[in-house]
Design a protein around this motif. Structure first.
Motif, short mmCIF file in Angstrom:
data_model
loop_
_atom_site.label_atom_id
_atom_site.label_comp_id
_atom_site.label_asym_id
_atom_site.label_seq_id
_atom_site.Cartn_x
_atom_site.Cartn_y
_atom_site.Cartn_z
N ASP A 73 0.74 -1.25 0.09
CA ASP A 73 0.06 -0.11 -0.10
C ASP A 73 0.76 1.24 0.05
N LEU A 108 3.56 2.30 -2.89
CA LEU A 108 3.68 3.63 -3.43
C LEU A 108 4.91 4.23 -3.54
N THR A 133 -2.60 -4.45 -10.17
CA THR A 133 -3.02 -3.48 -9.26
C THR A 133 -2.11 -2.28 -9.42
N LEU A 134 -0.70 -2.44 -9.61
CA LEU A 134 -0.09 -1.13 -9.97
C LEU A 134 -0.57 -0.67 -11.17
N GLU A 149 -3.17 -0.45 -12.49
CA GLU A 149 -4.43 0.36 -12.37
C GLU A 149 -3.93 1.70 -11.90
N LEU A 150 -3.35 1.70 -10.65
CA LEU A 150 -2.67 2.85 -10.05
C LEU A 150 -2.53 3.96 -11.06
N TRP A 151 -1.33 3.43 -11.88
CA TRP A 151 -0.49 4.39 -12.72
C TRP A 151 -1.44 4.83 -13.68
N ARG A 170 -4.80 5.49 -13.27
CA ARG A 170 -5.53 6.44 -12.34
C ARG A 170 -4.75 7.56 -12.23
N VAL A 171 -3.59 7.48 -11.91
CA VAL A 171 -2.58 8.80 -11.85
C VAL A 171 -2.27 9.39 -13.25
#
Length: 150
Positions: free
Chosen positions: A31, A35, A95-96, A98-100, A102-103
């Motif tokens: 988490d 990040l 997961t990562l 998807e984070l990127w 969104r960023v």
């Protein structure tokens, strides 16, 4: 949401890394720690695929019975009872990614996010320099001082 904390953590790393190794840890590393480490790897020039693969290494321990038990012990009982801990403890490359995604949708790029939270270009350069080895110049390419190689 935690941009100030992320910026400060990156600044601390940039200040400390030229002098000594830095230890970043938590129960699982997927988490906030995930990040931070992903931002450090990005600052060092790692590709999105390399960052996601490194993030997924957390899964080797976090998804084990030992990792699951450690996470469960850290959570309040009322929350642990409501979560699917097996899924919660996973750290997949998706997961990562998807984070990127969104960023990038919100800030244009990971660098845009770093700018938005106040990470100065000098801090990013200090991280890159501390986390990477100097590369020798390409044959006939620029060398220190801007001169051309022979």
């Amino acid at each position: 949401r935690n941009g100030n904390a992320a910026r400060r953590a990156l600044e601390v790393c940039a200040e400390a890394l030229p002098r000594a190794p830095v230890l970043v840890h938590c129960t699982h590393g997927k988490d906030r720690t995930g990040l931070l480490v992903s931002l450090l790897l990005h600052a060092a020039g790692a590709s999105a695929e390399e960052v996601a693969a490194e993030y997924a290494r957390t899964d080797a321990w976090a998804a084990t019975a030992e990792g699951r038990a450690a996470q469960e012990a850290m959570l309040p009982a009322r929350l642990a009872a409501r979560l699917d801990l097996d899924g919660f403890c996973r750290a997949s490359p998706a997961t990562l990614h998807e984070l990127w995604r969104r960023v990038e949708a919100r800030y244009g790029s990971v660098d845009g996010y770093m700018s938005a939270i106040g990470v100065a270009p000098a801090t990013r350069a200090a991280l890159r320099d501390a986390l990477t080895a100097p590369r020798p110049p390409a044959e006939g390419g620029p060398v220190a001082g801007g001169e051309r190689g022979q």
